[in-house]
Design an enzyme around this catalytic site. Structure first.
Site, PDB file in Angstrom:
ATOM      1  N   ASP A 157       0.826  -1.390   0.112  1.00  0.00           N
ATOM      2  CA  ASP A 157      -0.313  -0.193  -0.089  1.00  0.00           C
ATOM      3  C   ASP A 157       0.842   1.597  -0.167  1.00  0.00           C
ATOM      4  O   ASP A 157       1.868   1.136   0.168  1.00  0.00           O
ATOM      5  CB  ASP A 157      -0.558  -0.014   1.160  1.00  0.00           C
ATOM      6  CG  ASP A 157      -2.002   1.033   1.334  1.00  0.00           C
ATOM      7  OD1 ASP A 157      -2.264   1.640  -0.189  1.00  0.00           O
ATOM      8  OD2 ASP A 157      -2.296   1.667   2.088  1.00  0.00           O
ATOM      9  N   HIS A 158       0.483   2.577  -0.498  1.00  0.00           N
ATOM     10  CA  HIS A 158       1.165   3.715  -0.469  1.00  0.00           C
ATOM     11  C   HIS A 158       0.415   4.639   0.492  1.00  0.00           C
ATOM     12  O   HIS A 158      -0.376   5.078   1.554  1.00  0.00           O
ATOM     13  CB  HIS A 158       0.728   4.357  -1.631  1.00  0.00           C
ATOM     14  CG  HIS A 158       1.069   4.176  -2.901  1.00  0.00           C
ATOM     15  ND1 HIS A 158       0.233   4.332  -4.067  1.00  0.00           N
ATOM     16  CD2 HIS A 158       2.160   4.046  -2.910  1.00  0.00           C
ATOM     17  CE1 HIS A 158       0.840   3.549  -5.200  1.00  0.00           C
ATOM     18  NE2 HIS A 158       2.230   3.203  -4.736  1.00  0.00           N
TER      19      HIS A 158
ATOM     20  N   TYR B 208      -5.004   4.499   0.240  1.00  0.00           N
ATOM     21  CA  TYR B 208      -5.773   3.936  -0.394  1.00  0.00           C
ATOM     22  C   TYR B 208      -5.950   2.755  -1.578  1.00  0.00           C
ATOM     23  O   TYR B 208      -6.948   2.847  -2.158  1.00  0.00           O
ATOM     24  CB  TYR B 208      -7.290   5.070  -0.438  1.00  0.00           C
ATOM     25  CG  TYR B 208      -7.425   6.110   0.451  1.00  0.00           C
ATOM     26  CD1 TYR B 208      -7.551   5.485   2.608  1.00  0.00           C
ATOM     27  CD2 TYR B 208      -7.181   6.778  -0.256  1.00  0.00           C
ATOM     28  CE1 TYR B 208      -7.811   6.715   2.607  1.00  0.00           C
ATOM     29  CE2 TYR B 208      -7.909   7.983   0.746  1.00  0.00           C
ATOM     30  CZ  TYR B 208      -8.560   7.447   2.441  1.00  0.00           C
ATOM     31  OH  TYR B 208      -8.805   8.526   3.479  1.00  0.00           O
ATOM     32  N   HIS B 209      -4.467   2.624  -1.035  1.00  0.00           N
ATOM     33  CA  HIS B 209      -4.007   2.018  -2.546  1.00  0.00           C
ATOM     34  C   HIS B 209      -3.612  -0.083  -1.784  1.00  0.00           C
ATOM     35  O   HIS B 209      -2.393  -0.259  -2.480  1.00  0.00           O
ATOM     36  CB  HIS B 209      -3.162   2.198  -3.444  1.00  0.00           C
ATOM     37  CG  HIS B 209      -3.602   4.071  -3.940  1.00  0.00           C
ATOM     38  ND1 HIS B 209      -2.534   4.615  -3.636  1.00  0.00           N
ATOM     39  CD2 HIS B 209      -4.544   4.200  -4.126  1.00  0.00           C
ATOM     40  CE1 HIS B 209      -2.903   5.511  -4.346  1.00  0.00           C
ATOM     41  NE2 HIS B 209      -4.311   5.443  -4.307  1.00  0.00           N
ATOM     42  N   PRO B 210      -4.309  -0.519  -1.655  1.00  0.00           N
ATOM     43  CA  PRO B 210      -3.828  -1.834  -1.821  1.00  0.00           C
ATOM     44  C   PRO B 210      -3.938  -3.078  -2.443  1.00  0.00           C
ATOM     45  O   PRO B 210      -5.112  -2.535  -3.119  1.00  0.00           O
ATOM     46  CB  PRO B 210      -5.171  -1.722  -0.376  1.00  0.00           C
ATOM     47  CG  PRO B 210      -6.616  -1.363  -0.189  1.00  0.00           C
ATOM     48  CD  PRO B 210      -5.818  -0.446  -1.008  1.00  0.00           C
TER      49      PRO B 210
END
Length: 539
Positions: free
Chosen positions: A299-300, A473-475
Protein backbone atom coordinates in the site's frame (compact mmCIF):
# COMPACT_ATOMS: atom_id res chain seq x y z
CA UNK A 1 -30.31 -20.77 8.87
CA UNK A 2 -32.40 -21.57 5.83
CA UNK A 3 -30.48 -22.52 2.69
CA UNK A 4 -32.14 -22.16 -0.66
CA UNK A 5 -31.06 -22.11 -4.29
CA UNK A 6 -31.25 -18.73 -5.92
CA UNK A 7 -34.13 -18.58 -8.37
CA UNK A 8 -31.75 -18.06 -11.30
CA UNK A 9 -29.90 -21.23 -10.08
CA UNK A 10 -27.00 -20.90 -12.52
CA UNK A 11 -25.07 -18.66 -14.85
CA UNK A 12 -22.10 -19.06 -17.14
CA UNK A 13 -20.04 -16.50 -15.22
CA UNK A 14 -20.57 -15.42 -11.62
CA UNK A 15 -18.64 -12.28 -10.65
CA UNK A 16 -18.07 -11.57 -6.95
CA UNK A 17 -17.79 -7.85 -6.26
CA UNK A 18 -19.37 -4.99 -8.18
CA UNK A 19 -16.43 -2.62 -7.83
CA UNK A 20 -13.85 -1.11 -10.16
CA UNK A 21 -13.11 -4.48 -11.79
CA UNK A 22 -16.40 -6.29 -11.34
CA UNK A 23 -18.51 -3.71 -13.17
CA UNK A 24 -16.10 -3.78 -16.13
CA UNK A 25 -16.32 -7.57 -16.30
CA UNK A 26 -20.11 -7.59 -16.01
CA UNK A 27 -20.35 -5.25 -18.98
CA UNK A 28 -17.74 -6.88 -21.21
CA UNK A 29 -18.73 -10.52 -20.53
CA UNK A 30 -22.43 -9.87 -21.16
CA UNK A 31 -21.97 -7.66 -24.24
CA UNK A 32 -22.06 -10.37 -26.91
CA UNK A 33 -25.25 -11.92 -25.53
CA UNK A 34 -23.79 -15.43 -25.58
CA UNK A 35 -23.32 -15.89 -21.85
CA UNK A 36 -25.48 -15.47 -18.80
CA UNK A 37 -23.64 -13.32 -16.25
CA UNK A 38 -24.46 -12.71 -12.60
CA UNK A 39 -22.80 -9.92 -10.63
CA UNK A 40 -22.96 -10.22 -6.85
CA UNK A 41 -22.29 -7.15 -4.69
CA UNK A 42 -22.21 -7.09 -0.88
CA UNK A 43 -23.34 -3.46 -0.76
CA UNK A 44 -26.29 -1.59 -2.17
CA UNK A 45 -27.13 -0.12 -5.54
CA UNK A 46 -25.57 3.28 -4.77
CA UNK A 47 -28.58 5.51 -5.37
CA UNK A 48 -27.67 8.06 -2.69
CA UNK A 49 -26.60 11.40 -4.24
CA UNK A 50 -23.26 11.28 -2.41
CA UNK A 51 -22.11 8.48 -4.72
CA UNK A 52 -22.58 10.75 -7.75
CA UNK A 53 -21.47 14.17 -6.50
CA UNK A 54 -17.67 14.19 -6.86
CA UNK A 55 -16.99 15.63 -3.41
CA UNK A 56 -19.11 12.84 -1.90
CA UNK A 57 -15.87 11.11 -0.91
CA UNK A 58 -15.72 13.56 2.02
CA UNK A 59 -18.79 11.90 3.56
CA UNK A 60 -18.45 8.36 2.26
CA UNK A 61 -14.93 7.74 3.49
CA UNK A 62 -16.33 7.40 7.02
CA UNK A 63 -19.99 6.47 6.40
CA UNK A 64 -21.20 2.83 6.48
CA UNK A 65 -23.72 3.27 3.64
CA UNK A 66 -21.08 2.38 1.04
CA UNK A 67 -17.95 1.53 2.97
CA UNK A 68 -16.55 -1.58 4.62
CA UNK A 69 -14.86 0.68 7.21
CA UNK A 70 -11.92 -1.63 7.73
CA UNK A 71 -9.23 -0.89 10.29
CA UNK A 72 -5.71 -2.26 10.38
CA UNK A 73 -4.26 -4.26 13.22
CA UNK A 74 -1.94 -2.19 15.43
CA UNK A 75 1.50 -2.25 13.83
CA UNK A 76 4.87 -1.44 15.46
CA UNK A 77 6.09 0.61 12.48
CA UNK A 78 3.21 3.06 12.91
CA UNK A 79 3.31 3.22 16.71
CA UNK A 80 0.56 0.64 17.19
CA UNK A 81 -2.16 2.83 15.76
CA UNK A 82 -5.22 1.32 14.11
CA UNK A 83 -5.43 3.04 10.74
CA UNK A 84 -8.74 3.44 8.94
CA UNK A 85 -8.91 1.65 5.59
CA UNK A 86 -12.05 2.76 3.70
CA UNK A 87 -13.08 0.41 0.88
CA UNK A 88 -16.18 0.64 -1.28
CA UNK A 89 -19.18 -1.51 -0.40
CA UNK A 90 -21.60 -0.45 -3.12
CA UNK A 91 -21.99 -0.87 -6.86
CA UNK A 92 -18.91 0.82 -8.25
CA UNK A 93 -16.91 -0.28 -5.21
CA UNK A 94 -14.08 2.03 -4.27
CA UNK A 95 -14.54 3.94 -7.54
CA UNK A 96 -17.80 5.21 -6.00
CA UNK A 97 -16.09 6.65 -2.91
CA UNK A 98 -12.53 7.40 -4.02
CA UNK A 99 -10.79 10.71 -4.72
CA UNK A 100 -11.49 10.50 -8.51
CA UNK A 101 -7.84 10.79 -9.56
CA UNK A 102 -6.90 9.27 -12.92
CA UNK A 103 -3.29 8.05 -12.88
CA UNK A 104 -1.99 4.97 -14.67
CA UNK A 105 1.45 4.62 -13.11
CA UNK A 106 4.75 4.23 -14.93
CA UNK A 107 5.44 2.13 -18.02
CA UNK A 108 8.22 0.37 -16.08
CA UNK A 109 5.66 -0.91 -13.55
CA UNK A 110 4.00 -3.12 -16.14
CA UNK A 111 7.26 -4.13 -17.79
CA UNK A 112 8.37 -5.30 -14.33
CA UNK A 113 5.22 -7.44 -14.11
CA UNK A 114 6.04 -9.05 -17.46
CA UNK A 115 9.66 -9.63 -16.42
CA UNK A 116 8.44 -11.56 -13.38
CA UNK A 117 7.02 -14.23 -15.66
CA UNK A 118 3.69 -12.71 -16.67
CA UNK A 119 3.53 -12.56 -20.48
CA UNK A 120 0.94 -10.15 -21.83
CA UNK A 121 1.17 -7.71 -18.92
CA UNK A 122 3.87 -5.27 -20.08
CA UNK A 123 3.21 -1.61 -20.82
CA UNK A 124 2.75 -2.22 -24.54
CA UNK A 125 0.20 -4.92 -23.68
CA UNK A 126 -1.79 -2.77 -21.21
CA UNK A 127 -1.76 0.56 -23.05
CA UNK A 128 -4.46 -0.53 -25.56
CA UNK A 129 -6.76 -1.37 -22.63
CA UNK A 130 -6.22 1.99 -20.96
CA UNK A 131 -7.09 3.57 -24.30
CA UNK A 132 -10.13 1.33 -24.86
CA UNK A 133 -11.58 2.23 -21.48
CA UNK A 134 -11.13 5.97 -21.85
CA UNK A 135 -13.25 8.86 -23.09
CA UNK A 136 -10.59 11.55 -22.84
CA UNK A 137 -11.83 15.14 -22.75
CA UNK A 138 -8.72 16.34 -24.61
CA UNK A 139 -9.28 13.95 -27.52
CA UNK A 140 -7.45 10.94 -28.89
CA UNK A 141 -3.69 10.60 -29.34
CA UNK A 142 -1.19 7.72 -29.12
CA UNK A 143 -1.74 7.50 -25.35
CA UNK A 144 -5.44 8.32 -25.03
CA UNK A 145 -8.79 7.24 -26.39
CA UNK A 146 -12.25 8.66 -26.95
CA UNK A 147 -15.57 6.90 -26.95
CA UNK A 148 -14.76 4.50 -24.12
CA UNK A 149 -17.00 4.13 -21.07
CA UNK A 150 -14.81 6.03 -18.57
CA UNK A 151 -14.95 9.83 -18.67
CA UNK A 152 -11.58 11.46 -17.98
CA UNK A 153 -11.53 15.23 -17.64
CA UNK A 154 -9.42 18.18 -16.60
CA UNK A 155 -10.39 19.73 -13.26
CA UNK A 156 -12.91 22.56 -13.42
CA UNK A 157 -11.50 24.00 -10.18
CA UNK A 158 -7.98 25.49 -10.29
CA UNK A 159 -7.09 27.32 -7.12
CA UNK A 160 -4.57 30.22 -7.18
CA UNK A 161 -2.51 28.41 -4.55
CA UNK A 162 -2.41 25.33 -6.79
CA UNK A 163 -0.88 27.41 -9.57
CA UNK A 164 1.63 28.83 -7.09
CA UNK A 165 2.55 25.34 -5.94
CA UNK A 166 3.27 24.21 -9.52
CA UNK A 167 5.46 27.31 -9.95
CA UNK A 168 7.27 26.47 -6.71
CA UNK A 169 7.83 22.86 -7.79
CA UNK A 170 9.33 24.11 -11.05
CA UNK A 171 11.60 26.47 -9.09
CA UNK A 172 12.68 23.43 -7.05
CA UNK A 173 13.68 21.56 -10.21
CA UNK A 174 10.61 19.59 -11.28
CA UNK A 175 9.46 19.93 -14.89
CA UNK A 176 5.93 21.09 -15.65
CA UNK A 177 3.74 18.23 -16.84
CA UNK A 178 0.31 18.54 -18.42
CA UNK A 179 -0.22 14.78 -18.87
CA UNK A 180 0.96 12.25 -16.28
CA UNK A 181 -0.51 9.45 -18.39
CA UNK A 182 1.43 10.18 -21.57
CA UNK A 183 5.08 9.89 -22.49
CA UNK A 184 6.36 10.76 -19.00
CA UNK A 185 4.98 10.26 -15.52
CA UNK A 186 7.07 12.76 -13.53
CA UNK A 187 6.87 16.48 -12.93
CA UNK A 188 4.36 18.95 -11.55
CA UNK A 189 0.85 19.57 -12.85
CA UNK A 190 -2.85 19.06 -12.37
CA UNK A 191 -4.48 15.69 -11.86
CA UNK A 192 -7.08 14.59 -14.35
CA UNK A 193 -10.19 13.11 -12.80
CA UNK A 194 -12.98 10.64 -13.54
CA UNK A 195 -15.65 13.34 -13.71
CA UNK A 196 -17.80 14.65 -16.55
CA UNK A 197 -20.28 17.53 -16.35
CA UNK A 198 -19.95 17.58 -12.58
CA UNK A 199 -20.79 13.89 -12.14
CA UNK A 200 -18.58 11.14 -10.73
CA UNK A 201 -17.83 8.37 -13.21
CA UNK A 202 -17.56 5.29 -11.06
CA UNK A 203 -17.46 2.01 -12.95
CA UNK A 204 -21.12 1.57 -11.99
CA UNK A 205 -21.90 4.70 -14.02
CA UNK A 206 -19.35 4.11 -16.77
CA UNK A 207 -19.95 0.40 -17.39
CA UNK A 208 -23.08 -0.90 -15.64
CA UNK A 209 -25.32 1.93 -16.81
CA UNK A 210 -25.18 0.62 -20.36
CA UNK A 211 -25.11 -3.07 -19.40
CA UNK A 212 -27.81 -3.42 -16.78
CA UNK A 213 -30.72 -3.53 -19.26
CA UNK A 214 -29.35 -6.67 -20.93
CA UNK A 215 -31.48 -9.75 -20.28
CA UNK A 216 -28.40 -11.95 -19.88
CA UNK A 217 -27.01 -9.88 -16.97
CA UNK A 218 -28.39 -10.13 -13.46
CA UNK A 219 -27.15 -7.88 -10.64
CA UNK A 220 -27.69 -9.05 -7.07
CA UNK A 221 -26.97 -6.45 -4.37
CA UNK A 222 -26.83 -6.69 -0.57
CA UNK A 223 -25.45 -10.21 -0.94
CA UNK A 224 -22.47 -11.23 1.19
CA UNK A 225 -20.50 -14.14 -0.32
CA UNK A 226 -19.58 -16.67 2.36
CA UNK A 227 -17.72 -19.42 0.48
CA UNK A 228 -17.07 -21.05 -2.87
CA UNK A 229 -18.65 -24.37 -3.83
CA UNK A 230 -16.52 -27.20 -5.23
CA UNK A 231 -16.68 -30.43 -7.13
CA UNK A 232 -13.27 -31.95 -6.52
CA UNK A 233 -10.71 -29.28 -7.34
CA UNK A 234 -13.07 -27.23 -9.49
CA UNK A 235 -15.18 -24.32 -8.32
CA UNK A 236 -18.75 -24.74 -9.52
CA UNK A 237 -20.51 -21.91 -7.69
CA UNK A 238 -20.76 -20.11 -4.38
CA UNK A 239 -22.92 -19.41 -1.35
CA UNK A 240 -24.02 -16.00 -0.13
CA UNK A 241 -26.14 -14.40 2.57
CA UNK A 242 -29.07 -12.22 1.56
CA UNK A 243 -32.09 -11.07 3.56
CA UNK A 244 -31.33 -13.54 6.33
CA UNK A 245 -31.03 -16.55 4.05
CA UNK A 246 -28.02 -18.43 2.73
CA UNK A 247 -28.45 -18.89 -1.00
CA UNK A 248 -26.50 -20.80 -3.63
CA UNK A 249 -25.74 -20.13 -7.26
CA UNK A 250 -23.87 -22.32 -9.75
CA UNK A 251 -21.37 -21.19 -12.37
CA UNK A 252 -21.33 -23.22 -15.55
CA UNK A 253 -18.01 -21.80 -16.67
CA UNK A 254 -16.25 -19.72 -14.02
CA UNK A 255 -16.46 -17.84 -10.76
CA UNK A 256 -14.46 -14.61 -10.91
CA UNK A 257 -13.40 -12.97 -7.66
CA UNK A 258 -13.28 -9.18 -7.95
CA UNK A 259 -13.73 -8.42 -4.27
CA UNK A 260 -10.52 -6.42 -3.98
CA UNK A 261 -7.20 -6.82 -2.22
CA UNK A 262 -8.99 -7.49 1.09
CA UNK A 263 -12.13 -9.34 0.03
CA UNK A 264 -10.68 -11.73 -2.56
CA UNK A 265 -8.06 -13.36 -0.29
CA UNK A 266 -10.62 -13.47 2.52
CA UNK A 267 -13.09 -15.44 0.38
CA UNK A 268 -10.35 -17.77 -0.82
CA UNK A 269 -9.22 -18.49 2.73
CA UNK A 270 -12.78 -19.03 3.97
CA UNK A 271 -13.17 -21.54 1.12
CA UNK A 272 -10.08 -23.53 2.04
CA UNK A 273 -7.60 -21.96 -0.39
CA UNK A 274 -4.66 -20.38 1.38
CA UNK A 275 -1.82 -21.02 3.86
CA UNK A 276 -2.49 -24.37 5.54
CA UNK A 277 -1.42 -23.20 9.00
CA UNK A 278 -3.85 -20.26 8.88
CA UNK A 279 -6.78 -22.36 7.65
CA UNK A 280 -6.23 -25.29 10.01
CA UNK A 281 -5.96 -22.86 12.90
CA UNK A 282 -9.54 -21.80 12.19
CA UNK A 283 -10.82 -25.33 11.57
CA UNK A 284 -11.24 -24.82 7.82
CA UNK A 285 -10.76 -27.85 5.56
CA UNK A 286 -7.76 -27.29 3.28
CA UNK A 287 -8.52 -27.59 -0.42
CA UNK A 288 -5.30 -26.02 -1.65
CA UNK A 289 -2.27 -24.94 0.38
CA UNK A 290 -1.64 -21.76 -1.62
CA UNK A 291 0.73 -19.91 0.68
CA UNK A 292 0.54 -16.64 -1.22
CA UNK A 293 -3.16 -16.03 -0.58
CA UNK A 294 -3.23 -12.91 1.58
CA UNK A 295 0.54 -12.40 1.46
CA UNK A 296 2.44 -9.73 -0.50
CA UNK A 297 0.17 -6.91 0.75
CA UNK A 298 1.40 -3.49 -0.44
CA UNK A 299 0.00 0.00 0.00
CA UNK A 300 1.04 3.62 -0.37
CA UNK A 301 1.65 5.34 2.97
CA UNK A 302 1.18 9.11 2.91
CA UNK A 303 2.42 11.70 5.43
CA UNK A 304 1.05 15.24 5.39
CA UNK A 305 2.99 18.49 5.53
CA UNK A 306 0.57 21.29 6.50
CA UNK A 307 0.94 25.04 6.18
CA UNK A 308 -1.07 28.01 7.38
CA UNK A 309 -1.59 30.52 4.58
CA UNK A 310 -2.68 34.14 4.04
CA UNK A 311 -4.03 36.21 1.16
CA UNK A 312 -6.07 33.26 -0.08
CA UNK A 313 -9.44 31.59 0.51
CA UNK A 314 -8.95 27.82 0.83
CA UNK A 315 -11.37 24.91 1.07
CA UNK A 316 -11.35 25.45 4.84
CA UNK A 317 -13.36 28.64 4.34
CA UNK A 318 -15.22 27.59 1.18
CA UNK A 319 -16.82 24.72 3.06
CA UNK A 320 -18.50 27.04 5.57
CA UNK A 321 -21.47 29.36 5.28
CA UNK A 322 -22.06 31.68 3.55
CA UNK A 323 -19.40 30.68 1.00
CA UNK A 324 -20.71 27.09 0.98
CA UNK A 325 -24.06 28.36 -0.26
CA UNK A 326 -22.34 29.92 -3.26
CA UNK A 327 -20.47 26.69 -3.96
CA UNK A 328 -23.70 24.69 -3.85
CA UNK A 329 -25.27 27.10 -6.32
CA UNK A 330 -22.26 26.85 -8.63
CA UNK A 331 -22.61 23.08 -8.64
CA UNK A 332 -26.39 22.95 -9.08
CA UNK A 333 -26.41 25.40 -11.97
CA UNK A 334 -23.14 24.55 -13.71
CA UNK A 335 -21.60 21.37 -12.29
CA UNK A 336 -18.55 23.35 -11.23
CA UNK A 337 -16.78 24.60 -8.14
CA UNK A 338 -15.94 22.94 -4.85
CA UNK A 339 -18.53 20.15 -5.10
CA UNK A 340 -17.03 19.00 -8.41
CA UNK A 341 -13.51 18.74 -7.00
CA UNK A 342 -11.34 15.65 -6.64
CA UNK A 343 -9.45 14.79 -3.45
CA UNK A 344 -6.26 16.46 -4.71
CA UNK A 345 -5.67 19.15 -7.29
CA UNK A 346 -1.95 18.99 -8.01
CA UNK A 347 0.25 15.96 -8.62
CA UNK A 348 4.00 16.14 -8.05
CA UNK A 349 6.13 13.14 -9.03
CA UNK A 350 9.87 13.16 -8.42
CA UNK A 351 12.92 10.99 -7.86
CA UNK A 352 14.43 10.74 -4.39
CA UNK A 353 17.72 9.53 -5.85
CA UNK A 354 17.56 6.35 -3.80
CA UNK A 355 16.12 4.44 -6.79
CA UNK A 356 18.36 6.15 -9.33
CA UNK A 357 16.63 8.50 -11.77
CA UNK A 358 13.33 6.65 -11.75
CA UNK A 359 10.64 8.72 -9.96
CA UNK A 360 9.70 7.12 -6.64
CA UNK A 361 7.90 9.93 -4.77
CA UNK A 362 4.41 11.27 -5.35
CA UNK A 363 2.85 14.31 -3.64
CA UNK A 364 -0.89 14.89 -3.38
CA UNK A 365 -1.69 18.56 -2.85
CA UNK A 366 -4.93 20.18 -1.73
CA UNK A 367 -5.70 23.78 -0.67
CA UNK A 368 -7.15 22.53 2.61
CA UNK A 369 -6.10 21.19 6.01
CA UNK A 370 -7.78 18.69 8.30
CA UNK A 371 -7.71 18.69 12.08
CA UNK A 372 -5.91 15.41 12.92
CA UNK A 373 -8.06 14.89 16.02
CA UNK A 374 -11.51 15.33 14.49
CA UNK A 375 -10.62 14.70 10.80
CA UNK A 376 -12.69 17.79 9.97
CA UNK A 377 -11.61 20.83 7.99
CA UNK A 378 -9.84 23.43 10.09
CA UNK A 379 -11.21 26.95 10.31
CA UNK A 380 -8.04 28.83 9.40
CA UNK A 381 -6.89 28.79 5.75
CA UNK A 382 -4.25 26.21 4.98
CA UNK A 383 -2.73 23.82 2.45
CA UNK A 384 -1.59 20.19 2.64
CA UNK A 385 1.28 18.65 0.70
CA UNK A 386 1.41 14.89 1.26
CA UNK A 387 4.26 12.71 -0.04
CA UNK A 388 4.26 8.95 -0.37
CA UNK A 389 6.83 6.43 -1.55
CA UNK A 390 5.60 4.98 -4.83
CA UNK A 391 7.24 1.56 -4.71
CA UNK A 392 7.32 0.36 -1.10
CA UNK A 393 9.43 -2.68 -0.29
CA UNK A 394 7.54 -3.40 2.93
CA UNK A 395 5.11 -6.31 2.68
CA UNK A 396 2.12 -7.09 4.86
CA UNK A 397 -0.70 -9.61 4.90
CA UNK A 398 -4.45 -10.21 4.97
CA UNK A 399 -5.65 -13.22 6.96
CA UNK A 400 -9.04 -14.28 8.22
CA UNK A 401 -9.56 -13.57 11.90
CA UNK A 402 -12.32 -16.16 12.24
CA UNK A 403 -14.20 -18.75 10.15
CA UNK A 404 -17.16 -16.36 10.45
CA UNK A 405 -17.50 -14.77 6.97
CA UNK A 406 -19.09 -11.65 8.44
CA UNK A 407 -16.10 -10.85 10.60
CA UNK A 408 -13.50 -8.51 9.03
CA UNK A 409 -10.11 -10.05 8.32
CA UNK A 410 -6.88 -9.13 10.03
CA UNK A 411 -5.07 -6.41 8.06
CA UNK A 412 -1.36 -6.02 8.74
CA UNK A 413 0.17 -3.56 6.25
CA UNK A 414 3.59 -3.53 7.95
CA UNK A 415 4.25 0.05 6.87
CA UNK A 416 7.85 1.33 7.04
CA UNK A 417 9.29 -2.10 7.74
CA UNK A 418 11.89 -1.78 4.98
CA UNK A 419 14.84 0.57 5.40
CA UNK A 420 14.46 1.89 1.85
CA UNK A 421 10.87 2.89 2.59
CA UNK A 422 11.94 4.85 5.64
CA UNK A 423 14.81 6.59 3.85
CA UNK A 424 12.71 7.48 0.81
CA UNK A 425 9.89 8.95 2.88
CA UNK A 426 12.29 11.10 4.92
CA UNK A 427 13.78 12.45 1.68
CA UNK A 428 10.27 13.07 0.36
CA UNK A 429 9.42 15.18 3.40
CA UNK A 430 12.61 17.15 2.84
CA UNK A 431 11.71 17.73 -0.80
CA UNK A 432 8.24 18.88 0.21
CA UNK A 433 9.75 21.43 2.55
CA UNK A 434 12.14 22.58 -0.18
CA UNK A 435 9.20 23.17 -2.53
CA UNK A 436 7.32 25.08 0.17
CA UNK A 437 10.36 27.32 0.65
CA UNK A 438 10.43 28.50 -2.98
CA UNK A 439 9.69 32.15 -3.90
CA UNK A 440 6.41 31.33 -5.65
CA UNK A 441 4.81 30.39 -2.32
CA UNK A 442 6.48 33.07 -0.17
CA UNK A 443 3.58 35.58 -0.46
CA UNK A 444 1.14 32.98 0.86
CA UNK A 445 2.80 30.82 3.51
CA UNK A 446 2.69 31.88 7.15
CA UNK A 447 4.21 28.86 8.88
CA UNK A 448 4.42 25.09 8.87
CA UNK A 449 1.87 23.69 11.31
CA UNK A 450 2.71 20.00 10.83
CA UNK A 451 5.21 18.69 11.69
CA UNK A 452 6.40 22.21 12.57
CA UNK A 453 9.74 23.97 12.41
CA UNK A 454 11.00 22.19 15.53
CA UNK A 455 11.16 18.86 13.69
CA UNK A 456 14.47 18.97 11.80
CA UNK A 457 16.55 15.79 12.00
CA UNK A 458 15.95 12.71 9.87
CA UNK A 459 15.18 10.70 13.01
CA UNK A 460 12.56 13.22 14.10
CA UNK A 461 11.02 13.30 10.62
CA UNK A 462 10.82 9.51 10.59
CA UNK A 463 9.16 9.53 14.00
CA UNK A 464 6.67 12.11 12.72
CA UNK A 465 5.94 9.82 9.75
CA UNK A 466 5.39 6.84 12.03
CA UNK A 467 3.02 8.77 14.29
CA UNK A 468 0.94 10.59 11.68
CA UNK A 469 0.98 8.70 8.36
CA UNK A 470 -2.04 7.02 6.85
CA UNK A 471 -3.14 4.90 3.92
CA UNK A 472 -3.45 6.40 0.45
CA UNK A 473 -6.17 3.78 -0.18
CA UNK A 474 -4.15 1.64 -2.61
CA UNK A 475 -3.97 -1.90 -1.13
CA UNK A 476 -2.78 -4.46 -3.67
CA UNK A 477 -0.87 -7.66 -4.23
CA UNK A 478 -2.61 -10.22 -1.99
CA UNK A 479 -3.40 -12.71 -4.81
CA UNK A 480 -0.15 -12.22 -6.67
CA UNK A 481 0.08 -13.00 -10.37
CA UNK A 482 3.07 -15.07 -11.44
CA UNK A 483 5.00 -18.21 -10.71
CA UNK A 484 6.68 -19.51 -7.60
CA UNK A 485 5.80 -20.16 -3.99
CA UNK A 486 3.80 -16.97 -3.33
CA UNK A 487 1.98 -16.76 -6.67
CA UNK A 488 -1.79 -17.23 -6.52
CA UNK A 489 -2.88 -16.74 -10.14
CA UNK A 490 -1.20 -17.34 -13.48
CA UNK A 491 -0.84 -14.85 -16.31
CA UNK A 492 -4.44 -15.55 -17.39
CA UNK A 493 -5.51 -14.81 -13.79
CA UNK A 494 -6.58 -18.42 -13.14
CA UNK A 495 -6.02 -19.60 -9.57
CA UNK A 496 -3.16 -22.11 -9.54
CA UNK A 497 -4.36 -25.68 -9.13
CA UNK A 498 -8.08 -24.86 -9.01
CA UNK A 499 -10.41 -25.07 -11.99
CA UNK A 500 -13.22 -22.64 -12.80
CA UNK A 501 -11.81 -19.80 -10.69
CA UNK A 502 -10.05 -16.51 -11.48
CA UNK A 503 -9.18 -13.37 -9.57
CA UNK A 504 -9.48 -9.99 -11.29
CA UNK A 505 -8.75 -6.93 -9.14
CA UNK A 506 -5.83 -5.07 -7.51
CA UNK A 507 -4.88 -8.17 -5.54
CA UNK A 508 -3.26 -9.74 -8.64
CA UNK A 509 -0.64 -6.98 -8.93
CA UNK A 510 2.72 -8.61 -8.22
CA UNK A 511 4.14 -5.15 -7.52
CA UNK A 512 2.08 -2.09 -6.65
CA UNK A 513 1.93 0.44 -9.48
CA UNK A 514 3.69 3.79 -9.08
CA UNK A 515 0.54 5.83 -8.63
CA UNK A 516 -3.17 5.67 -7.93
CA UNK A 517 -4.82 2.32 -8.54
CA UNK A 518 -8.30 2.86 -9.99
CA UNK A 519 -7.26 3.31 -13.63
CA UNK A 520 -4.89 0.30 -13.53
CA UNK A 521 -7.60 -1.93 -12.04
CA UNK A 522 -9.99 -0.94 -14.82
CA UNK A 523 -7.31 -1.80 -17.41
CA UNK A 524 -6.67 -5.14 -15.67
CA UNK A 525 -10.37 -5.95 -15.90
CA UNK A 526 -10.54 -4.90 -19.55
CA UNK A 527 -7.70 -7.27 -20.42
CA UNK A 528 -9.09 -10.02 -18.19
CA UNK A 529 -12.43 -9.86 -20.03
CA UNK A 530 -10.65 -10.57 -23.31
CA UNK A 531 -8.78 -13.49 -21.75
CA UNK A 532 -11.96 -14.97 -20.28
CA UNK A 533 -13.91 -14.65 -23.51
CA UNK A 534 -11.07 -16.15 -25.52
CA UNK A 535 -10.86 -19.15 -23.19
CA UNK A 536 -14.64 -19.58 -23.28
CA UNK A 537 -14.76 -19.61 -27.07
CA UNK A 538 -11.90 -22.11 -27.24
CA UNK A 539 -13.48 -24.51 -24.75
Amino acid sequence: MVTRAHDSESADFVIVGGGSAGCVLADRLSANGLYRVVLIEAGGAGRHPSFHIPVGYVWNRTHPRGNWLYRTDPQPGTRFRQISWPRGKVLGGSSAINGLLYIRGQAEDYDDWRALGNPGWGWSDLLPYFIRAEDQQRGADPFHGIGGPLAVSDPSLRHPLSAALIDAAEQAGLPRTDDFNGSRADGAGYFQQTVRHGRRYSTAVAYLRRARRRKNLRIITDAHVTALSFEGRRVVGLRFLRQGHEEEIRAGREVILSAGAIGSPQILQLSGIGPAEILSGHGIAIRSNLRGVGANLQDHYIVDLKYRVRHAVTVNQQSRWPRLGWEIARYLFGGRGLLSASAAQVNLVAASGIDGLRPDIQFHYMPATLDPRSNELERQPGITLGPCQLRPESRGSITIASPDPLRPPSIRPNYLDAERDRATLVRALGLGRAIAAQPALAPFLVDETSPGSGIVSDDDLLEFARESGRTLYHPAGTCKMGRGAEAVVDARLRVHGIGGLRVVDASIMPILVSGNTNAPVIAIAERAADLILADASAA
